[in-house]
Design an enzyme around this catalytic site. Structure first.
Site: not given
Length: 754
Positions: A330-332
């Site tokens: 996530d959230e990369a």
């Protein structure tokens, strides 16, 4: 014999009989989560030193647990007989199902596996006094009500998550957390072990992960949104040794709890890159993150990074025998990948379209490695971006869309949407609530209303939904007592959502059982949030109504902003709104206040209770109190959008019509929009308005927000029956921001017509 003597003899015999055969009045069993079938029967079973157990090795874990619970909790010592018997029964089809039968002479536990028997023991446990929980039951015997319970879980995956990267928790506390999961028939502990702010697991091949990545120089104090941010200046951190991990895993196995470890990749990697800068794209020396949020430093896609990750995974796999392994995903942010020669070369060599497909390549490569070791990956729903890895299970957190997409592709899904499963959100409007994630609001009732099966799925597709879990992210949870406060009692609701049949769900009954369960939590020294004695309220057709989740409680209130007292008016019906009000209310027992004071300001204006229509409906996740909530006189929260008043629209242009019912003089229109770019929420740049149908002939620029709110006031000075508004979405999120390239959310509050 004289009649008087006969009467006396009968009374004496009755007295002797009653002395020899004491009968205890048992209340209705209050078990959490609610069993599928529970039937109270006549009589009671006496547990004392004459009672023993019989079982074979199939049921060693569950029988040992029961023996230790009874003997450590009281002076009763169990013997070797079959008063309590564990019986293997292959007719019970569900591996976690059981039948518990308590009769006056025997307790019988039937199950196909030790898993099911263990859950029977947890139900039996809740039929015993809470003194057993802390070893303070001193009587020589106890009567247990006779019941028949036939039970099995609704979902396979029943879990709780814990982030130890932001704040670190001791081994003893982790065990206490696992104990609570087991008591509530939850079978999975998702252990989030690595983060930007700290690496928490010993990796012997890479000692700098312990020396550098496990510690940060200081920690943010207060809200992330504060300007300026404040820090404590104190070094903070820690990690679990591999021996400690083995100890915790064995402890969990003896409670039939599977631990799924999470090693984040490719994002949330700043701590690891601080120890080994060559793992990033820039090669620069960076620090372990000291604040919260999402950071651009993510793992580079070069071969050296994969070698590092495979070596790390090899050590972690030796510690955790679970089938599933969580790899984050996530959230990369792709900021560094876009400029990195290694990443751009990888895109070219692999024939990839863009950085999103590069993330799919990254996840798929890790998945192949883990599959070769006999494991399956779980990832947050971002792993759908750029294509889903072949055998991946999706953990859907950004609403339910990820789950729907994955299930339709015949991938397994675990449901954990922020709307119902994020226990780091506030659970009450109580002014004394601790600082929490500002992203949402999650009271007990909303957790209980959670349905893990999205209605968009067919019956066949819904089979791919394995279950769900509650998540606890610990940015604002620095200690164990606060973590328990955030988890309890919401974890009780989640356990029932995932275990009990849907047709058994009954919120008032559940709340009554929670109230009873508080005594057990007290005995276990578990800190919990007790909001059962708080008042809630909401707009009604002809005013404002107050309510309590507990039945038959007296609510006293005021409307002038003064605190309610034992002499304040007793609430008996809807409160009319014909002027500005500040309602304050509380539950009273006689003249004594119980629980916190509820406060609700109400703004009286000309659109109150009138007719409103929109071209698109708000998101189901952020629908507040419905479209009518935009003109009910109640403003949304100043600190969060997931309440009963803010309405969220996912990328659409919004058109609103307000019908005042008759011609009125209007001097102004006022509203506000939420602004939180880190949550993909942007205020619109302008608003068009008019008083004639199909004629939005005027525009008003919306000033930039100074905090999280953009306020617009339109001076009108017209006479009209209708007001028309058009609110365009602010446009694609710019590069470099979270959610770049996507349309943002628009959140709108009360529309005040003066």
């Amino acid at each position: 014999m004289p009649i008087k003597k006969i009467t006396a003899l009968i009374v004496f015999i009755t007295f002797l009989y009653n002395c020899d055969s004491p009968k205890t009045e048992h209340p209705k069993p209050q078990i959490l989560p609610m069993p599928a079938h529970l039937e109270s029967t006549k009589g009671e079973f006496i547990l004392d030193n004459s009672v023993g157990m019989s079982y074979d090795d199939t049921f060693k874990v569950s029988a040992t647990f029961l023996k230790e619970f009874v003997e450590n909790g009281s002076s009763i010592q169990l013997q070797q007989n079959n008063s309590i018997s564990f019986i293997q029964d292959d007719t019970i089809l569900n591996d976690e199902g059981y039948q518990l039968t308590i009769s006056p002479k025997q307790i019988e536990i039937r199950a196909k596996t030790d898993h099911g028997a263990f859950y029977a023991v947890q139900s039996l446990r809740q039929l015993l006094p809470t003194d057993f929980e802390n070893g303070t039951f001193y009587q020589e015997k106890i009567s247990i009500p006779c019941v028949t319970i036939k039970d099995s879980p609704q979902f396979k995956h029943r879990g709780m998550h814990l982030d130890v990267g932001r704040h670190f928790f001791s081994v003893d506390f982790i065990k206490k957390y696992i104990d609570a999961l087991a008591m509530l028939k939850m079978n999975t502990f998702h252990w989030h072990l690595t983060e930007d702010q700290g690496w928490r697991i010993e990796i012997k091949k890479y000692p700098k992960l312990q020396e550098i990545a496990a510690f940060r120089d200081q920690t943010l104090i207060g809200s992330y949104n504060a300007d300026p941010q404040q820090f404590d200046g104190k070094r903070y951190g820690g990690f679990y040794t591999q021996e400690e991990i083995k100890d915790v895993v064995a402890y969990a196995q003896n409670r039939h709890v599977t631990i799924i470890p999470e090693i984040e990749m490719p994002g949330h990697a700043q701590a690891a890159i601080s120890a080994y800068p060559e793992l990033g794209c820039t090669g620069e020396q960076i620090k372990v993150a000291e604040t919260w949020g999402v950071f651009d430093h993510i793992f580079c896609s070069k071969d050296e990074t994969f070698e590092f990750l495979e070596n790390v995974l090899d050590e972690v796999l030796e510690l955790f025998p679970s089938k599933y392994f969580h790899i984050g995903g996530d959230e990369a942010p792709k900021t560094h990948w876009e400029k990195c020669p290694n990443c751009q070369q990888r895109i070219k060599e692999e024939g990839l379209k863009d950085e999103h497909e590069l993330q799919n390549y990254f996840i798929t490569r890790i998945e192949k490695y883990l599959n070769s070791k006999g494991r399956q990956i779980i990832g947050w729903d971002e792993i759908l971006e750029g294509g889903l890895a072949p055998n991946a299970t999706v953990m859907s957190w950004r609403g339910t869309q990820g789950a729907i997409e994955a299930a339709k592709q015949h991938h397994n899904v675990i449901m954990t949407p922020t709307s119902h499963c994020y226990f780091d959100y506030k659970q009450s409007d109580n002014e004394d609530e601790p600082l929490a994630n500002s992203g949402g609001f999650l009271p007990l009732e909303k957790v209980y209303s959670f349905n893990p099966i999205p209605e968009e799925l067919t019956e066949e597709e819904s089979k791919y939904v394995l279950g769900g879990q509650g998540n606890i992210w610990t940015e604002y949870i620095p200690n164990e007592k606060q973590l328990e406060y955030m988890a309890f009692p919401r974890i009780l609701a989640m356990s029932e959502v995932l275990w009990s049949p849907t047709d058994k769900k009954n919120y008032p009954d559940f709340v009554a059982r929670v109230d009873n369960f508080h005594q057990r939590l007290d005995a276990l020294d578990i800190n919990y949030a007790n909001h059962l004695y708080e008042v809630d309220g909401g707009a009604a057709t002809d005013g404002y109504e107050l309510k309590s989740i507990l039945k038959n409680k007296t609510i006293r209130y005021t409307t002038d902003g003064t605190k309610p007292s034992g002499t304040s008016e007793v609430y008996s019906g809807v409160i009319p709104i014909n002027k500005d009000l500040v309602i304050k209310a509380a539950i009273f027992n006689a003249d004594k206040k119980q629980g916190a004071t509820f406060t609700q300001p109400i703004t009286y204006h000309k659109a109150l209770g009138k007719t409103i229509s929109v071209n698109v409906q708000p998101s189901k996740t952020y629908s507040g109190s419905g479209i009518e909530g935009l003109i009910n006189g109640i403003s949304g929260s100043d600190t969060r959008v997931n309440d009963k008043e803010w309405l969220g629209f996912d990328g659409e242009d919004l058109e609103i019509t307000i019908d005042l019912g008759e011609e009125m003089e209007i001097s102004s229109i006022e509203t506000r929009f939420y602004e939180a770019p880190w949550m993909w929420i942007y205020a619109p740049k302008m608003i068009a308005y008019g008083i004639k149908q199909n004629s939005l002939d005027s525009e008003a620029e919306i000033p930039e927000s100074s905090d999280t709110h953009a306020i617009v006031k339109i001076n009108l000075n017209e006479t009209t029956r209708y007001i028309y508004l058009r609110i365009p979405n602010s446009g694609l999120i710019p590069k470099g921001k979270q959610g770049a390239g996507n349309k943002p959310w628009t959140f709108i509050d009360e529309i005040i017509i003066n």
